[in-house]
Design a protein around this motif. Sequence first.
Motif, PDB file in Angstrom:
ATOM      1  N   GLY A 244       1.159  15.765   8.231  1.00 20.10           N
ATOM      2  CA  GLY A 244       1.634  15.983   6.879  1.00 20.10           C
ATOM      3  C   GLY A 244       2.735  14.995   6.525  1.00 20.10           C
ATOM      4  N   GLN A 245       2.873  14.691   5.227  1.00 16.37           N
ATOM      5  CA  GLN A 245       3.804  13.671   4.768  1.00 16.37           C
ATOM      6  C   GLN A 245       4.610  14.179   3.579  1.00 16.37           C
ATOM      7  N   ALA A 246       5.912  13.900   3.564  1.00 17.88           N
ATOM      8  CA  ALA A 246       6.731  14.223   2.400  1.00 17.88           C
ATOM      9  C   ALA A 246       6.539  13.195   1.290  1.00 17.88           C
ATOM     10  N   ASP A 247       6.293  11.946   1.649  1.00 18.93           N
ATOM     11  CA  ASP A 247       6.184  10.849   0.693  1.00 18.93           C
ATOM     12  C   ASP A 247       4.764  10.769   0.136  1.00 18.93           C
ATOM     13  N   PRO A 248       4.570  10.976  -1.165  1.00 21.99           N
ATOM     14  CA  PRO A 248       3.215  10.915  -1.726  1.00 21.99           C
ATOM     15  C   PRO A 248       2.586   9.530  -1.657  1.00 21.99           C
ATOM     16  N   GLU A 249       3.408   8.479  -1.576  1.00 22.32           N
ATOM     17  CA  GLU A 249       2.860   7.125  -1.441  1.00 22.32           C
ATOM     18  C   GLU A 249       2.121   6.984  -0.111  1.00 22.32           C
ATOM     19  N   LYS A 250       2.623   7.606   0.922  1.00 19.99           N
ATOM     20  CA  LYS A 250       1.935   7.567   2.212  1.00 19.99           C
ATOM     21  C   LYS A 250       0.640   8.359   2.152  1.00 19.99           C
ATOM     22  N   VAL A 251       0.667   9.492   1.471  1.00 14.93           N
ATOM     23  CA  VAL A 251      -0.570  10.259   1.296  1.00 14.93           C
ATOM     24  C   VAL A 251      -1.611   9.404   0.603  1.00 14.93           C
ATOM     25  N   GLN A 252      -1.214   8.721  -0.468  1.00 16.46           N
ATOM     26  CA  GLN A 252      -2.153   7.878  -1.201  1.00 16.46           C
ATOM     27  C   GLN A 252      -2.721   6.776  -0.319  1.00 16.46           C
ATOM     28  N   ALA A 253      -1.908   6.235   0.583  1.00 12.59           N
ATOM     29  CA  ALA A 253      -2.391   5.187   1.485  1.00 12.59           C
ATOM     30  C   ALA A 253      -3.512   5.701   2.372  1.00 12.59           C
ATOM     31  N   PHE A 254      -3.352   6.909   2.902  1.00 10.28           N
ATOM     32  CA  PHE A 254      -4.397   7.468   3.764  1.00 10.28           C
ATOM     33  C   PHE A 254      -5.630   7.870   2.966  1.00 10.28           C
ATOM     34  N   VAL A 255      -5.429   8.324   1.739  1.00  6.24           N
ATOM     35  CA  VAL A 255      -6.566   8.648   0.875  1.00  6.24           C
ATOM     36  C   VAL A 255      -7.353   7.379   0.557  1.00  6.24           C
ATOM     37  N   GLU A 256      -6.644   6.324   0.202  1.00  6.12           N
ATOM     38  CA  GLU A 256      -7.289   5.046  -0.116  1.00  6.12           C
ATOM     39  C   GLU A 256      -8.075   4.516   1.087  1.00  6.12           C
ATOM     40  N   TYR A 257      -7.454   4.548   2.246  1.00  8.79           N
ATOM     41  CA  TYR A 257      -8.087   4.022   3.452  1.00  8.79           C
ATOM     42  C   TYR A 257      -9.302   4.849   3.855  1.00  8.79           C
ATOM     43  N   THR A 258      -9.155   6.165   3.826  1.00 15.53           N
ATOM     44  CA  THR A 258     -10.274   7.036   4.203  1.00 15.53           C
ATOM     45  C   THR A 258     -11.450   6.842   3.264  1.00 15.53           C
ATOM     46  N   HIS A 259     -11.186   6.802   1.973  1.00 17.95           N
ATOM     47  CA  HIS A 259     -12.267   6.622   0.997  1.00 17.95           C
ATOM     48  C   HIS A 259     -12.963   5.282   1.213  1.00 17.95           C
ATOM     49  N   ALA A 260     -12.182   4.225   1.424  1.00 18.90           N
ATOM     50  CA  ALA A 260     -12.760   2.900   1.625  1.00 18.90           C
ATOM     51  C   ALA A 260     -13.618   2.864   2.883  1.00 18.90           C
ATOM     52  N   LEU A 261     -13.149   3.497   3.955  1.00 17.81           N
ATOM     53  CA  LEU A 261     -13.914   3.534   5.197  1.00 17.81           C
ATOM     54  C   LEU A 261     -15.248   4.249   5.012  1.00 17.81           C
ATOM     55  N   ARG A 328      -6.532  -6.416   9.767  1.00 16.31           N
ATOM     56  CA  ARG A 328      -7.984  -6.560   9.659  1.00 16.31           C
ATOM     57  C   ARG A 328      -8.567  -5.608   8.621  1.00 16.31           C
ATOM     58  N   GLU A 329      -8.123  -4.357   8.666  1.00 15.73           N
ATOM     59  CA  GLU A 329      -8.679  -3.359   7.755  1.00 15.73           C
ATOM     60  C   GLU A 329      -8.306  -3.645   6.306  1.00 15.73           C
ATOM     61  N   CYS A 330      -7.070  -4.050   6.077  1.00 19.87           N
ATOM     62  CA  CYS A 330      -6.661  -4.369   4.704  1.00 19.87           C
ATOM     63  C   CYS A 330      -7.484  -5.526   4.141  1.00 19.87           C
ATOM     64  N   GLU A 331      -7.748  -6.514   4.982  1.00 18.17           N
ATOM     65  CA  GLU A 331      -8.513  -7.679   4.514  1.00 18.17           C
ATOM     66  C   GLU A 331      -9.968  -7.332   4.254  1.00 18.17           C
ATOM     67  N   ARG A 332     -10.605  -6.619   5.172  1.00 22.36           N
ATOM     68  CA  ARG A 332     -12.037  -6.393   5.030  1.00 22.36           C
ATOM     69  C   ARG A 332     -12.376  -5.301   4.021  1.00 22.36           C
ATOM     70  N   LEU A 333     -11.458  -4.349   3.819  1.00 25.97           N
ATOM     71  CA  LEU A 333     -11.733  -3.231   2.925  1.00 25.97           C
ATOM     72  C   LEU A 333     -11.044  -3.373   1.566  1.00 25.97           C
ATOM     73  N   GLY A 334     -10.142  -4.333   1.439  1.00 24.44           N
ATOM     74  CA  GLY A 334      -9.449  -4.512   0.172  1.00 24.44           C
ATOM     75  C   GLY A 334      -8.452  -3.408  -0.127  1.00 24.44           C
ATOM     76  N   VAL A 335      -7.811  -2.868   0.914  1.00 26.21           N
ATOM     77  CA  VAL A 335      -6.795  -1.843   0.729  1.00 26.21           C
ATOM     78  C   VAL A 335      -5.434  -2.428   1.088  1.00 26.21           C
ATOM     79  N   SER A 336      -4.375  -1.775   0.635  1.00 25.01           N
ATOM     80  CA  SER A 336      -3.034  -2.293   0.900  1.00 25.01           C
ATOM     81  C   SER A 336      -2.047  -1.221   1.346  1.00 25.01           C
ATOM     82  N   GLY A 337      -2.340   0.031   1.058  1.00 32.08           N
ATOM     83  CA  GLY A 337      -1.383   1.097   1.332  1.00 32.08           C
ATOM     84  C   GLY A 337      -1.009   1.239   2.792  1.00 32.08           C
TER      85      GLY A 337
END
Length: 369
Positions: A244-261, A328-337
Amino acid sequence: MDVGSPEAFAELGTLGVEEEFFVVGEDGVPTAGTDQLVYEAEPPELLEGRLDHELFKFVVETQTPKLDGPANAAEAVRDVRAALVAHAEANGYRIAAAGLHPGARWREHEHAEKPRYRSQLERIQYPQHRNTTAGLHVHVGVDDADKAVWVANQLRWHVPVMLALSANSPFWNGFDTGLASARAKIFEALPNTGIPTEFDSYADFDRFERLMVENGAIEDRGELWYDVRPHSGHGTVEVRAPDGQADPEKVQAFVEYTHALVVDYAKRYEDAADPAVTDVFGDGDTSGALRREVLDENKWRATRHGHDASFVRRDASGEVSLGEVVDRECERLGVSGIRDVYDAESGASAQRRLLDEAGEAALYESLVL
């Protein structure tokens, strides 16, 4: 018999986010409040049907509405959090988030009265009695049942990566565990947790799910608490690895990454059956499958070391650091979070620093939404 159906898998790329939070008092210390927040007080409209409690009376869970994709996910997460905080404040409580709350002593807190949890406490005993954990769960829709199982198989390698990035629970029951994510180990004491074995097809997964229910190992499919699973009720692949995370920006990063994967692997599903395609995964590693025991080793490294973890490569050709994986993941999936999460101080390190520099009160306050 509460099991799912292959027909549930009908949409690709839909999204839902579940977060578990701690109900705390003015001092930031966990306190029993779920009876009032869930059952006695009327929640805001946004939380109608999307607010529930967990095992302990100081842990609540929220759900976003079903989303078409990641475009509005950050707003949806913030709106649900704002509604929960307002609801809590109106009833004399506050809301905090982490993988474990450092001020929680499990023997001092009440368990929920819901029959489902009472049954689990009786059946599982000690491991469930001490389960004060809170996590982040991300659902991504997949439009075919066999495809969903294949995608979930592939995501098993990424589970330790997500855990290492999210590691935010060094303290448990009043002491420093020496781990970056003690939540991972506390939760793994329960049955049907951790990284699952590979399933050959949806039929294979369905046989397993039904076997577990029919033989009384679990009461319903929701008790398959693996780090990643095909959710045969929602028609999604669900990732349950992050703290769990207090910072919503971190939550968004994991949501973005999971969706992209999930979406990326869904597109590669057909290639997996083509022997001419040598880089099914698109990451340079040859398409081999590690044993579950090696994946467990990778998860242990994430649990122990957090941002400093390194992992056995998917093709067993050596090790790769978390930083290299993130690049590697940021480059190949186009994510940044996840790059921002990695570059920032880890949750576990921040908690230890705050406790050392400013004391318990400051640590608890840092977790409050």
